[in-house]
Motif scaffolding. Structure first.
Motif, short mmCIF file in Angstrom:
data_model
loop_
_atom_site.label_atom_id
_atom_site.label_comp_id
_atom_site.label_asym_id
_atom_site.label_seq_id
_atom_site.Cartn_x
_atom_site.Cartn_y
_atom_site.Cartn_z
N PRO A 153 0.08 -30.33 31.22
CA PRO A 153 -0.07 -29.07 30.49
C PRO A 153 0.00 -27.80 31.35
CG PRO A 153 -1.60 -30.67 29.63
CD PRO A 153 -0.96 -31.31 30.84
N ALA A 154 -0.48 -27.85 32.58
CA ALA A 154 -0.46 -26.65 33.43
C ALA A 154 0.32 -26.96 34.72
CB ALA A 154 -1.88 -26.20 33.74
N PRO A 155 1.65 -27.08 34.62
CA PRO A 155 2.44 -27.54 35.79
C PRO A 155 2.38 -26.57 36.97
CG PRO A 155 3.90 -26.74 34.04
CD PRO A 155 2.51 -26.81 33.46
N TYR A 156 2.32 -25.27 36.68
CA TYR A 156 2.31 -24.30 37.80
C TYR A 156 0.98 -24.34 38.54
CZ TYR A 156 6.44 -22.87 35.22
OH TYR A 156 7.65 -22.89 34.56
N GLU A 177 -2.65 -20.28 40.93
CA GLU A 177 -1.63 -20.43 39.89
C GLU A 177 -0.87 -19.12 39.67
OE1 GLU A 177 -3.06 -20.80 35.86
OE2 GLU A 177 -1.40 -22.13 35.31
N ILE A 218 3.21 -18.41 39.71
CA ILE A 218 3.89 -17.85 38.54
C ILE A 218 4.61 -16.55 38.92
CG2 ILE A 218 3.44 -16.69 36.33
CD1 ILE A 218 1.46 -18.99 35.72
N THR A 243 8.65 -16.18 38.99
CA THR A 243 9.25 -15.16 38.13
C THR A 243 10.19 -14.27 38.95
OG1 THR A 243 7.29 -15.19 36.72
CG2 THR A 243 8.73 -13.27 36.53
N ILE A 269 15.45 -22.83 34.25
CA ILE A 269 14.43 -23.88 34.27
C ILE A 269 14.62 -24.67 32.99
CG2 ILE A 269 11.97 -24.45 34.37
CD1 ILE A 269 11.47 -21.76 35.70
N PHE A 304 12.80 -22.07 30.04
CA PHE A 304 11.45 -22.62 30.02
C PHE A 304 10.49 -21.59 30.60
CE2 PHE A 304 8.03 -25.44 31.66
CZ PHE A 304 7.69 -26.05 30.47
N PRO A 305 9.35 -21.34 29.92
CA PRO A 305 8.46 -20.24 30.36
C PRO A 305 7.84 -20.48 31.74
CG PRO A 305 7.89 -21.00 28.13
CD PRO A 305 8.86 -21.99 28.69
N ILE A 306 7.65 -19.39 32.45
CA ILE A 306 6.86 -19.43 33.69
C ILE A 306 5.54 -18.78 33.34
CG2 ILE A 306 6.82 -18.89 36.15
CD1 ILE A 306 9.82 -18.42 36.05
N ALA A 307 4.61 -19.59 32.87
CA ALA A 307 3.35 -19.11 32.32
C ALA A 307 2.34 -20.26 32.41
CB ALA A 307 3.53 -18.68 30.87
N PRO A 308 1.03 -19.96 32.25
CA PRO A 308 0.01 -21.00 32.47
C PRO A 308 0.17 -22.26 31.61
CG PRO A 308 -1.02 -18.85 32.53
CD PRO A 308 0.42 -18.61 32.12
N ARG A 309 0.55 -22.12 30.34
CA ARG A 309 0.72 -23.31 29.49
C ARG A 309 2.14 -23.33 28.93
NH1 ARG A 309 -4.48 -25.52 28.15
NH2 ARG A 309 -3.35 -27.17 27.06
N PRO A 310 3.13 -23.54 29.79
CA PRO A 310 4.52 -23.40 29.35
C PRO A 310 4.96 -24.42 28.31
CG PRO A 310 4.42 -24.39 31.52
CD PRO A 310 3.03 -23.95 31.20
N TYR A 311 4.43 -25.66 28.42
CA TYR A 311 4.85 -26.67 27.44
C TYR A 311 4.33 -26.31 26.05
CZ TYR A 311 6.23 -29.44 31.46
OH TYR A 311 6.83 -29.86 32.63
#
Lengths: 159, 154
Positions: A22-25, A36, A40, A44, A55, B23-30
Motif C-alpha cells: 500500500p505505501a511503496p514509497y 517518505e 516522493i 516527482t 511509472i 502512476f501517482p507519486i504519492a503516499p497511497r498510490p495504489y
C-alpha cells in the motif's frame, strides 16, 4: 552520471520495480534511510526532468497472446523520413517507432516500427497498411519476427 | 503458436491499459489508481501481483531514461550462426548493460539494447561484445522517436 547520489540510490532501489504494497514509497524510503516525503519529492522531480519516463506496467506481449511481433523496417528517402516516421508512429497498432542510421551495406533501413498481432497474418496486414501510407518514398522494406525473448530486464545501473 | 500464459479478464486488461503511465507519486498510490479504475486498493495490488507472477507484465514501476541521467541507449544487431546461438546469447545476456535481447528470424538474428551510464560506454561495450563473441555488432542508435504506446485490445 549527472544525478545526485541520493537520486541514484532511489533509481537503484526501484529499477527492478515498485513494491506491491500500500505505501511503496515509504517502503523504498525505509530501505534507504530516508523519509517518505523526500522519496516522493525526489521522484516527482526526476519525472519532471525526464529521468523517469513513466511509472507503470511493462506488458509482456507474448503472455498477452500477441505472439506475432514484427519489427517492420523501411528504407525511406532521407528528406521525407521525419514526416513519414511521425505518420507511422501515430498509427494505433504501432507500439514503438524510431528513425535510426543505416549501416551500409549490411543494413539499408532507416525507419523501424514495431507491430504486434495475434498471428502473423494480422501483422502482415498491418505491414501492408504502413506500406500504403509510405507509398513511393519507401525504396525497400523487410520484417523481422521475434521468435524469443532472450532477456528483458530494463535499464540497470551498474556499480 | 504458444498459448497465452495468463487468461486476462476485462479488469486485467483495463489495469494494463490504464497503468502504462501516470502512476501517482504519492503516499497511497495504489489506492488512488484503484479509485480511478473502480477497484479497491487491495484488489489492484493483488491483481498486479498476479499479473507479474504469471508473466503477463514483466515489471511494474518507474522506467528510466538513461540519456537523461547522462547515459545512453543503443539498439545493436548481430548475425550469429545457429550452432553458436545459445552460448552467444548467454555471453551477451551476462552483461548488465544489456537491457533486453530478442531472437529474430533474419540473418541478423540477435537484437539487443545496450544501456550504459555514458555515451562512450556504448562503444566500449559493443567492442567488448565483439571481442568476446567474435561477431560484428551493428550499432543502430535512435535518431528520433515518434511514439511510444500500446493498447491491449479487449
Amino acid at each position: 552520471m549527472t544525478i545526485a547520489e541520493v537520486d541514484r540510490q532511489i533509481v537503484e532501489a526501484t529499477q527492478a520495480g515498485l513494491p506491491l504494497t500500500p505505501a511503496p514509497y515509504a517502503e523504498v524510503a525505509a530501505k534507504l534511510g530516508l523519509k517518505e516525503a523526500e522519496v516522493i519529492d525526489r521522484m516527482t522531480a526526476l519525472q519532471a526532468r525526464g529521468v523517469i519516463r513513466r511509472i507503470g506496467v511493462a506488458p509482456n506481449h507474448y503472455a498477452l497472446g500477441l505472439v506475432a511481433n514484427g519489427m517492420t523496417v523501411w528504407d525511406l528517402e532521407d528528406g521525407q523520413a521525419r514526416r513519414l516516421g511521425a505518420a507511422v508512429g501515430a498509427l494505433d497498432f504501432v507500439s514503438h517507432c524510431y528513425l535510426r542510421p543505416r549501416v551500409l551495406p549490411d543494413w539499408p533501413y532507416n525507419l523501424f516500427a514495431m507491430v504486434h498481432g495475434l498471428d502473423r497474418e494480422e501483422v502482415e496486414e498491418k505491414r501492408g497498411e504502413i506500406a500504403k501510407l509510405l507509398g513511393s518514398a519507401c525504396r525497400a522494406s523487410d520484417i523481422l519476427y521475434s521468435t524469443r525473448i532472450l532477456k528483458k530486464t530494463g535499464f540497470r545501473l551498474a556499480r | 503458436m504458444k498459448e497465452p500464459l495468463h487468461d486476462l479478464d476485462d479488469t486485467d486488461r483495463r489495469i494494463i491499459n490504464a497503468l502504462q503511465e501516470g502512476f501517482p507519486i504519492a503516499p497511497r498510490p495504489y489506492a488512488a489508481a484503484a479509485a480511478r479504475l473502480g477497484l479497491t486498493e487491495a484488489d489492484l495490488i493483488a491483481r498486479l501481483t498476479a499479473l507479474r507472477e504469471s508473466g503477463a507484465i514483466t515489471r511494474f514501476g518507474p522506467f528510466f531514461d538513461a540519456a537523461a541521467m547522462g547515459g545512453a541507449f543503443c539498439l545493436c544487431a548481430m548475425a550469429v550462426p545457429p550452432a553458436e546461438f545459445e552460448a552467444t546469447a548467454a555471453r551477451v545476456n551476462a552483461r548488465p548493460e544489456v537491457a533486453h535481447n530478442y531472437a529474430r528470424a533474419h540473418r541478423l538474428n540477435m537484437w539487443f539494447v545496450l544501456a550504459t551510464e555514458t555515451p562512450a560506454g556504448i562503444e566500449a561495450m559493443a567492442c567488448a561484445i565483439e571481442a568476446e563473441t567474435g561477431y560484428p555488432v551493428l550499432r543502430l542508435p535512435k535518431l528520433e522517436e515518434f511514439f511510444i504506446g500500446f493498447r491491449v485490445v479487449a
